[in-house]
Design a protein around this motif. Structure first.
Motif, PDB file in Angstrom:
ATOM      1  N   ILE A 230       9.466 -65.423  -0.732  1.00 36.60           N
ATOM      2  CA  ILE A 230       9.449 -66.965  -0.498  1.00 36.60           C
ATOM      3  C   ILE A 230       8.356 -67.023   0.933  1.00 36.60           C
ATOM      4  N   ALA A 231       8.625 -66.037   1.857  1.00 40.98           N
ATOM      5  CA  ALA A 231       7.558 -66.014   3.061  1.00 40.98           C
ATOM      6  C   ALA A 231       6.151 -65.965   2.916  1.00 40.98           C
ATOM      7  N   ALA A 232       5.791 -65.078   1.951  1.00 44.41           N
ATOM      8  CA  ALA A 232       4.463 -64.909   1.493  1.00 44.41           C
ATOM      9  C   ALA A 232       4.031 -66.388   0.706  1.00 44.41           C
ATOM     10  N   ASP A 233       4.836 -67.179  -0.203  1.00 45.58           N
ATOM     11  CA  ASP A 233       4.360 -68.117  -0.708  1.00 45.58           C
ATOM     12  C   ASP A 233       4.267 -69.345   0.406  1.00 45.58           C
ATOM     13  N   GLN A 234       5.143 -69.355   1.157  1.00 44.79           N
ATOM     14  CA  GLN A 234       4.988 -70.358   2.435  1.00 44.79           C
ATOM     15  C   GLN A 234       3.767 -70.196   3.161  1.00 44.79           C
ATOM     16  N   ALA A 235       3.280 -68.911   3.431  1.00 49.29           N
ATOM     17  CA  ALA A 235       1.873 -68.477   3.943  1.00 49.29           C
ATOM     18  C   ALA A 235       0.780 -69.174   3.316  1.00 49.29           C
ATOM     19  N   VAL A 236       0.794 -69.009   1.798  1.00 47.84           N
ATOM     20  CA  VAL A 236      -0.235 -69.638   1.298  1.00 47.84           C
ATOM     21  C   VAL A 236      -0.321 -71.064   1.361  1.00 47.84           C
ATOM     22  N   LEU A 237       0.763 -71.533   1.541  1.00 48.83           N
ATOM     23  CA  LEU A 237       0.892 -73.052   1.372  1.00 48.83           C
ATOM     24  C   LEU A 237       0.326 -73.534   2.656  1.00 48.83           C
ATOM     25  N   ARG A 238       0.684 -72.560   3.942  1.00 47.67           N
ATOM     26  CA  ARG A 238      -0.032 -72.919   5.089  1.00 47.67           C
ATOM     27  C   ARG A 238      -1.567 -72.706   5.217  1.00 47.67           C
ATOM     28  N   ALA A 239      -1.940 -71.936   4.246  1.00 48.09           N
ATOM     29  CA  ALA A 239      -3.535 -71.789   4.475  1.00 48.09           C
ATOM     30  C   ALA A 239      -4.232 -72.864   3.691  1.00 48.09           C
ATOM     31  N   GLY A 240      -3.402 -74.055   3.077  1.00 51.23           N
ATOM     32  CA  GLY A 240      -3.959 -75.244   2.578  1.00 51.23           C
ATOM     33  C   GLY A 240      -4.069 -75.203   1.018  1.00 51.23           C
ATOM     34  N   VAL A 241      -3.446 -74.292   0.202  1.00 51.05           N
ATOM     35  CA  VAL A 241      -3.222 -74.387  -1.107  1.00 51.05           C
ATOM     36  C   VAL A 241      -2.347 -75.331  -1.551  1.00 51.05           C
ATOM     37  N   ARG A 242      -2.726 -75.925  -2.603  1.00 52.09           N
ATOM     38  CA  ARG A 242      -1.601 -76.903  -3.135  1.00 52.09           C
ATOM     39  C   ARG A 242      -0.561 -76.413  -3.904  1.00 52.09           C
ATOM     40  N   PRO A 243       0.733 -76.719  -3.561  1.00 51.18           N
ATOM     41  CA  PRO A 243       1.968 -76.171  -4.276  1.00 51.18           C
ATOM     42  C   PRO A 243       1.959 -76.079  -6.035  1.00 51.18           C
ATOM     43  N   GLU A 244       1.146 -77.103  -6.451  1.00 49.51           N
ATOM     44  CA  GLU A 244       1.193 -77.259  -7.897  1.00 49.51           C
ATOM     45  C   GLU A 244      -0.029 -76.197  -8.569  1.00 49.51           C
ATOM     46  N   LEU A 245      -0.912 -75.944  -7.759  1.00 53.13           N
ATOM     47  CA  LEU A 245      -1.831 -74.892  -8.190  1.00 53.13           C
ATOM     48  C   LEU A 245      -1.107 -73.621  -8.056  1.00 53.13           C
ATOM     49  N   LEU A 246      -0.512 -73.390  -6.983  1.00 58.17           N
ATOM     50  CA  LEU A 246       0.182 -72.121  -6.726  1.00 58.17           C
ATOM     51  C   LEU A 246       1.150 -71.795  -7.871  1.00 58.17           C
ATOM     52  N   ALA A 247       1.947 -72.914  -8.381  1.00 52.80           N
ATOM     53  CA  ALA A 247       3.104 -72.751  -9.214  1.00 52.80           C
ATOM     54  C   ALA A 247       2.549 -72.476 -10.608  1.00 52.80           C
ATOM     55  N   ARG A 248       1.370 -73.418 -10.722  1.00 49.07           N
ATOM     56  CA  ARG A 248       0.794 -73.065 -12.177  1.00 49.07           C
ATOM     57  C   ARG A 248       0.327 -71.704 -12.497  1.00 49.07           C
ATOM     58  N   ARG A 249      -0.261 -71.170 -11.314  1.00 50.34           N
ATOM     59  CA  ARG A 249      -0.895 -69.750 -11.476  1.00 50.34           C
ATOM     60  C   ARG A 249       0.545 -68.732 -11.509  1.00 50.34           C
ATOM     61  N   MET A 250       1.454 -68.891 -10.798  1.00 54.04           N
ATOM     62  CA  MET A 250       2.532 -68.077 -11.046  1.00 54.04           C
ATOM     63  C   MET A 250       3.314 -68.222 -12.470  1.00 54.04           C
ATOM     64  N   ILE A 251       3.615 -69.465 -12.781  1.00 51.95           N
ATOM     65  CA  ILE A 251       4.070 -69.404 -14.362  1.00 51.95           C
ATOM     66  C   ILE A 251       3.235 -68.831 -15.165  1.00 51.95           C
ATOM     67  N   ASP A 252       2.031 -69.055 -15.241  1.00 51.49           N
ATOM     68  CA  ASP A 252       0.900 -68.263 -16.312  1.00 51.49           C
ATOM     69  C   ASP A 252       1.236 -66.809 -16.154  1.00 51.49           C
ATOM     70  N   ILE A 253       1.227 -66.141 -14.848  1.00 54.49           N
ATOM     71  CA  ILE A 253       1.176 -64.819 -14.654  1.00 54.49           C
ATOM     72  C   ILE A 253       2.576 -64.297 -15.346  1.00 54.49           C
ATOM     73  N   ALA A 254       3.330 -64.811 -14.758  1.00 50.01           N
ATOM     74  CA  ALA A 254       5.023 -64.405 -15.261  1.00 50.01           C
ATOM     75  C   ALA A 254       5.122 -64.448 -16.687  1.00 50.01           C
ATOM     76  N   ARG A 255       4.387 -65.461 -17.317  1.00 48.94           N
ATOM     77  CA  ARG A 255       4.541 -65.586 -18.794  1.00 48.94           C
ATOM     78  C   ARG A 255       3.881 -64.422 -19.459  1.00 48.94           C
ATOM     79  N   ARG A 256       2.639 -64.162 -19.024  1.00 47.77           N
ATOM     80  CA  ARG A 256       1.898 -63.006 -19.505  1.00 47.77           C
ATOM     81  C   ARG A 256       2.361 -61.692 -19.372  1.00 47.77           C
ATOM     82  N   GLY A 257       3.285 -61.561 -18.253  1.00 49.00           N
ATOM     83  CA  GLY A 257       3.617 -60.229 -17.778  1.00 49.00           C
ATOM     84  C   GLY A 257       5.151 -59.809 -18.076  1.00 49.00           C
ATOM     85  N   ARG A 258       5.797 -60.564 -18.884  1.00 52.07           N
ATOM     86  CA  ARG A 258       7.220 -60.563 -19.017  1.00 52.07           C
ATOM     87  C   ARG A 258       7.563 -59.340 -19.569  1.00 52.07           C
ATOM     88  N   ALA A 259       6.823 -58.590 -20.248  1.00 48.97           N
ATOM     89  CA  ALA A 259       7.132 -57.257 -20.839  1.00 48.97           C
ATOM     90  C   ALA A 259       6.667 -56.103 -20.154  1.00 48.97           C
TER      91      ALA A 259
END
Length: 332
Positions: A230-259
């Motif tokens: 959570i702390a690392a995610d908040q650091a990304v947001l403070r760096a100016g990254v939009r939350p929807e962009l970060l969420a989309r990438r996290m979901i896509d990676i998690a979907r690919r790497g479930r196994a």
């Protein structure tokens, strides 16, 4: 008259109870962290440092005797065979404890070997684009250490490995991501690097392995790992990254790497963790942003835990037995 309990039994009971008390205090402070202005990450780091210090305090500090048990001489004489059986049981518990701890430590060593093999089979990155994004991310997060950047086909999620010589491993498909997505990933991992989360992760796993019989410590370790993400995610947001962009990438990676199963010594960008992963996604869009912890609150947290751990570390269980001439059983 005071009769100490079996040394081994005292060690098991006391360490189990003391580690539970320390973790319990951590949970209580967690509930009131907004009042004391203390970050979740700092709370769990202090908890595990306190649990790790308990065995040393038992050796270095004087004893604070707590009479928890009371028995008569007649009772002790009548149950001499039961005491012998109890001692055998204690030896069995000791063997199981040591065996379990050794297996968990061995598993951690195997994961370290897997991480080294992952690095050995990865390819170095020679890209001006990645170098520029890495420079930008270092400036945004405030990290002064540059990790090596490698590409691999064995993971679908970015990962940070190597506490001594940090390596940022990116999946091969990251070349298809846009610049902001790669920038977000690098910021996330650089924050872990700047906060020395790799070392913290390994130390917490060692502590949890040594006290594996206490489930409370394992629960605390999971909360601690979640707080770091959570702390690392908040650091990304403070760096100016939009939350929807970060969420989309996290979901896509998690979907690919479930196994997939990344090495335990690595800090991965995204992994499928059920409700915890959902909570992490929701936190990106929460208006309740984490506050900045002051130096005074950090000192107060460390001082409070130090006082509590020293007090708990003094305790030792004893059995209270009346003198042989005493007709009525009494406590010490």
């Amino acid at each position: 008259m005071i009769v100490p309990t079996a040394d081994l039994l005292s060690l098991f009971i006391l360490f189990w109870v003391k580690s539970s008390i320390v973790v319990g205090v951590g949970f209580m402070i967690l509930l009131a962290r907004r009042i004391f202005r203390v970050s979740t990450r700092a709370i769990w780091m202090t908890v595990f440092a306190s649990v790790a210090a308990l065995p040393f305090l038992n050796v270095l500090l004087p004893v604070w005797e707590i009479p928890l048990l009371s028995a008569s001489h007649r009772l002790l004489q009548q149950n001499i065979s039961l005491i012998s059986v109890s001692i055998s049981f204690i030896e069995l518990v000791a063997i199981l404890w040591v065996t379990g701890a050794a297996l968990l430590i061995a598993s951690l060593i195997v994961d370290h070997v897997r991480a080294r093999r992952l690095i050995d089979h990865a390819e170095p990155v020679h890209s001006e684009r990645i170098a520029a994004l890495l420079t930008r991310a270092c400036a945004a997060v405030g990290c002064t250490t540059w990790p090596r950047v490698l590409l691999t086909e064995r993971l679908s999620t970015p990962a940070l490995v190597g506490p001594r010589s940090p390596v940022l491993i990116l999946p091969k498909e990251s070349s298809e991501w846009d610049d902001e997505e790669i920038f977000a990933v690098i910021c996330h991992e650089l924050f872990h690097l700047m906060k020395r989360d790799l070392v913290t992760n390994i130390l917490e796993r060692i502590v949890a392995a040594l006290v594996w019989v206490n489930p409370v410590v394992h629960v605390a370790r999971r909360y601690s790992a979640f707080a770091r993400e959570i702390a690392a995610d908040q650091a990304v947001l403070r760096a100016g990254v939009r939350p929807e962009l970060l969420a989309r990438r996290m979901i896509d990676i998690a979907r690919r790497g479930r196994a997939e199963r990344a090495p335990a010594v690595a800090l991965t960008f995204a992994s499928f963790e059920g409700t915890r992963f959902e909570t992490r996604i929701k936190a990106l869009f929460s208006s309740d942003r984490p506050f900045t912890q002051s130096r005074l609150s950090s000192l107060l947290l460390a001082g409070s835990f130090a006082l509590m751990v020293v007090s708990v570390g003094l305790a030792q269980i004893i059995i209270c037995v009346p003198e042989p001439t005493t007709l009525i059983s009494s406590r010490c």
